[in-house]
Design a protein around this motif. Structure first.
Motif, PDB file in Angstrom:
ATOM      1  N   UNK A 239     -30.012 -31.370 -10.811  1.00  0.00           N
ATOM      2  CA  UNK A 239     -29.217 -30.312 -11.621  1.00  0.00           C
ATOM      3  C   UNK A 239     -28.429 -29.286 -10.711  1.00  0.00           C
ATOM      4  N   UNK A 240     -27.239 -28.661 -11.074  1.00  0.00           N
ATOM      5  CA  UNK A 240     -26.553 -27.905 -10.388  1.00  0.00           C
ATOM      6  C   UNK A 240     -25.839 -26.944 -11.264  1.00  0.00           C
ATOM      7  N   UNK A 241     -25.314 -25.883 -10.648  1.00  0.00           N
ATOM      8  CA  UNK A 241     -24.582 -24.883 -11.316  1.00  0.00           C
ATOM      9  C   UNK A 241     -23.286 -25.117 -10.965  1.00  0.00           C
ATOM     10  N   UNK A 242     -22.181 -25.013 -11.904  1.00  0.00           N
ATOM     11  CA  UNK A 242     -20.645 -24.916 -11.524  1.00  0.00           C
ATOM     12  C   UNK A 242     -20.378 -23.752 -10.563  1.00  0.00           C
ATOM     13  N   UNK A 243     -19.348 -23.937 -10.011  1.00  0.00           N
ATOM     14  CA  UNK A 243     -18.714 -22.713  -9.121  1.00  0.00           C
ATOM     15  C   UNK A 243     -17.218 -22.697  -9.315  1.00  0.00           C
ATOM     16  N   UNK A 244     -16.687 -21.663  -8.949  1.00  0.00           N
ATOM     17  CA  UNK A 244     -15.225 -21.472  -9.046  1.00  0.00           C
ATOM     18  C   UNK A 244     -14.656 -21.354  -7.793  1.00  0.00           C
ATOM     19  N   UNK A 245     -13.576 -22.045  -7.324  1.00  0.00           N
ATOM     20  CA  UNK A 245     -12.800 -21.622  -6.290  1.00  0.00           C
ATOM     21  C   UNK A 245     -11.167 -20.923  -6.647  1.00  0.00           C
ATOM     22  N   UNK A 246     -11.249 -19.754  -6.279  1.00  0.00           N
ATOM     23  CA  UNK A 246     -10.216 -18.869  -6.927  1.00  0.00           C
ATOM     24  C   UNK A 246      -9.267 -18.511  -5.771  1.00  0.00           C
TER      25      UNK A 246
ATOM     26  N   UNK B 288      -7.559 -20.943 -10.595  1.00  0.00           N
ATOM     27  CA  UNK B 288      -8.906 -21.255 -10.622  1.00  0.00           C
ATOM     28  C   UNK B 288      -9.187 -22.776 -10.754  1.00  0.00           C
ATOM     29  N   UNK B 289     -10.034 -23.139 -10.043  1.00  0.00           N
ATOM     30  CA  UNK B 289     -10.828 -24.565 -10.229  1.00  0.00           C
ATOM     31  C   UNK B 289     -12.211 -24.512 -10.392  1.00  0.00           C
ATOM     32  N   UNK B 290     -12.776 -24.890 -11.650  1.00  0.00           N
ATOM     33  CA  UNK B 290     -14.344 -24.696 -11.714  1.00  0.00           C
ATOM     34  C   UNK B 290     -14.957 -26.214 -11.638  1.00  0.00           C
ATOM     35  N   UNK B 291     -15.709 -26.380 -10.927  1.00  0.00           N
ATOM     36  CA  UNK B 291     -16.216 -27.815 -10.373  1.00  0.00           C
ATOM     37  C   UNK B 291     -17.733 -27.566 -10.154  1.00  0.00           C
ATOM     38  N   UNK B 292     -18.233 -28.768 -10.068  1.00  0.00           N
ATOM     39  CA  UNK B 292     -19.853 -29.033  -9.960  1.00  0.00           C
ATOM     40  C   UNK B 292     -19.764 -29.474  -8.436  1.00  0.00           C
ATOM     41  N   UNK B 293     -20.442 -28.776  -7.598  1.00  0.00           N
ATOM     42  CA  UNK B 293     -20.599 -29.268  -6.196  1.00  0.00           C
ATOM     43  C   UNK B 293     -21.373 -30.567  -6.211  1.00  0.00           C
TER      44      UNK B 293
ATOM     45  N   UNK C 237     -14.490 -30.968 -14.135  1.00  0.00           N
ATOM     46  CA  UNK C 237     -13.888 -29.790 -13.349  1.00  0.00           C
ATOM     47  C   UNK C 237     -12.738 -29.525 -14.495  1.00  0.00           C
ATOM     48  N   UNK C 238     -12.297 -28.155 -14.371  1.00  0.00           N
ATOM     49  CA  UNK C 238     -11.384 -27.596 -15.042  1.00  0.00           C
ATOM     50  C   UNK C 238     -10.222 -26.680 -14.436  1.00  0.00           C
ATOM     51  N   UNK C 239      -9.032 -26.499 -14.675  1.00  0.00           N
ATOM     52  CA  UNK C 239      -8.149 -25.695 -13.975  1.00  0.00           C
ATOM     53  C   UNK C 239      -7.561 -24.686 -14.764  1.00  0.00           C
ATOM     54  N   UNK C 240      -7.630 -23.531 -14.428  1.00  0.00           N
ATOM     55  CA  UNK C 240      -6.999 -22.446 -15.353  1.00  0.00           C
ATOM     56  C   UNK C 240      -6.687 -21.189 -14.569  1.00  0.00           C
ATOM     57  N   UNK C 241      -6.101 -20.101 -15.108  1.00  0.00           N
ATOM     58  CA  UNK C 241      -5.584 -18.964 -14.159  1.00  0.00           C
ATOM     59  C   UNK C 241      -5.544 -17.816 -15.156  1.00  0.00           C
TER      60      UNK C 241
END
Length: 354
Positions: free
Chosen positions: A131-138, A121-126, A102-106
């Protein structure tokens, strides 16, 4: 030129089409208690298109706004249209994975009327199997408080690994809590299944002048001499391009560079992470401060750039310079700044009262 930075009247590149980033003005650094922590929490997911590419789309918005006036509705639609682009600025070349750090940016968006919003933003893997796609909580907020919102995103990520349903009561509690004054703490009650009710304390620093920025990322990657050259170029309102692969590095370092100008502000185009589809922005003839992922280096170097400083944040070096950076500032001022930066580095980047 520097004096003009307090008058934020510079024109952005077609802000009615895509909101461009600018740093928070001085007036938005000081807040009165009682403000909302945030305006929206949105979840941005990657959706597969007919041609096989993945495009970011907003799959959840909290709270949903109703009964908006026409102008407010148009503003909200522009905002929501721009958010996915900045949550996944690295293009559409994605594939499902089983492991993702997971990564944090703005990012910062400026609306047509000049009002600004920050996207944390926090981009993470549910959580799950296969296999899954990452999603972003903003989290969209008018408040510049990076340390505080990073802690909030930690709580969001912790709850996401349990269930989406656990996130929303926490965010509702946050939304109903007043934004604390400098040095004050607000406590949020949050229930987590199998853990019970948790008390989460969010504290603002006593000195709120620069709480909207973290200097550590910049100080750890660049030498004092290089930081001085960047500062001098920013004072002359030149074109500054920063390169790194990680979104977190780009956003942290560029926010820090803009904050070096305090109490003045950067009054021109300001995009901490330029989405791939907007890379031609670096051709504009006006001053700008932008962050671009390292994979696009050749594309950047092919652009006809005048009075530009290009900085490699990965290797801590200048790729392209005007050549007069050592002569911009008076020698006495340079020596004082270098002494201060060197003393900070010798203290292993530990913040102190001095």
């Amino acid at each position: 030129a520097t004096e003009n930075k307090e008058d934020d009247s510079a024109t952005e590149n077609n802000p009615s089409r895509v909101p461009q980033g600018k740093p928070a003005e001085r007036s938005s650094v000081f807040y009165s208690p009682g403000q909302f922590f945030f305006e929206y929490l949105v979840v941005v997911s990657l959706k597969k298109m007919p041609d096989g590419r993945y495009e970011p789309k907003i799959t959840y918005q909290f709270p949903k706004r109703e009964n908006l006036l026409k102008g407010q509705k148009e503003e909200e639609e522009r905002l929501l249209k721009a958010i996915p682009l900045f949550c996944f600025p690295d293009g559409n070349n994605w594939a499902p994975v089983t492991d993702f750090t997971s990564e944090t940016f703005s990012f910062v968006l400026t609306n047509v009327d000049g009002s600004r919003k920050i996207g944390y933003c926090r981009r993470l893997l549910p959580s799950g199997r296969g296999v899954r796609l990452p999603e972003v909580f903003c989290i969209i907020s008018c408040l510049g408080c990076f340390g505080l919102f990073s802690k909030i995103l930690d709580e969001v990520e912790k709850r996401r690994q349990i269930s989406m349903a656990v996130i929303y009561p926490f965010m509702q509690g946050l939304r109903e809590s007043p934004f604390p004054a400098p040095g004050k703490t607000v406590t949020i009650k949050s229930f987590i299944p199998e853990s019970g009710t948790e008390l989460i304390e969010l504290t603002r620093p006593v000195d709120a002048h620069l709480e909207h920025v973290e200097f550590q990322a910049l100080l750890q990657r660049l030498s004092p001499q290089l930081i001085l050259h960047i500062f001098a170029s920013a004072v002359l309102e030149r074109r500054l391009i920063f390169l790194a692969e990680e979104l977190s590095v780009l956003s942290q370092c560029i926010h820090a560079v803009a904050a070096l100008l305090y109490p003045f502000t950067w009054a021109h185009t300001y995009i901490p992470v330029v989405p791939e589809c907007l890379l031609d922005t670096v051709c504009c003839p006006t001053p700008f401060m932008v962050g671009i992922q390292m994979r696009h280096l050749e594309r950047v170097l092919d652009q006809p750039l005048e009075e530009a400083l290009i900085v490699d944040l990965c290797k801590g070096k200048i790729i392209r310079a005007v050549g007069d950076e050592e002569e911009i500032l008076p020698v006495k001022l340079q020596n004082e700044v270098l002494t201060s930066l060197s003393r900070h580095n010798n203290n292993n980047n530990i913040h102190s009262k001095d």
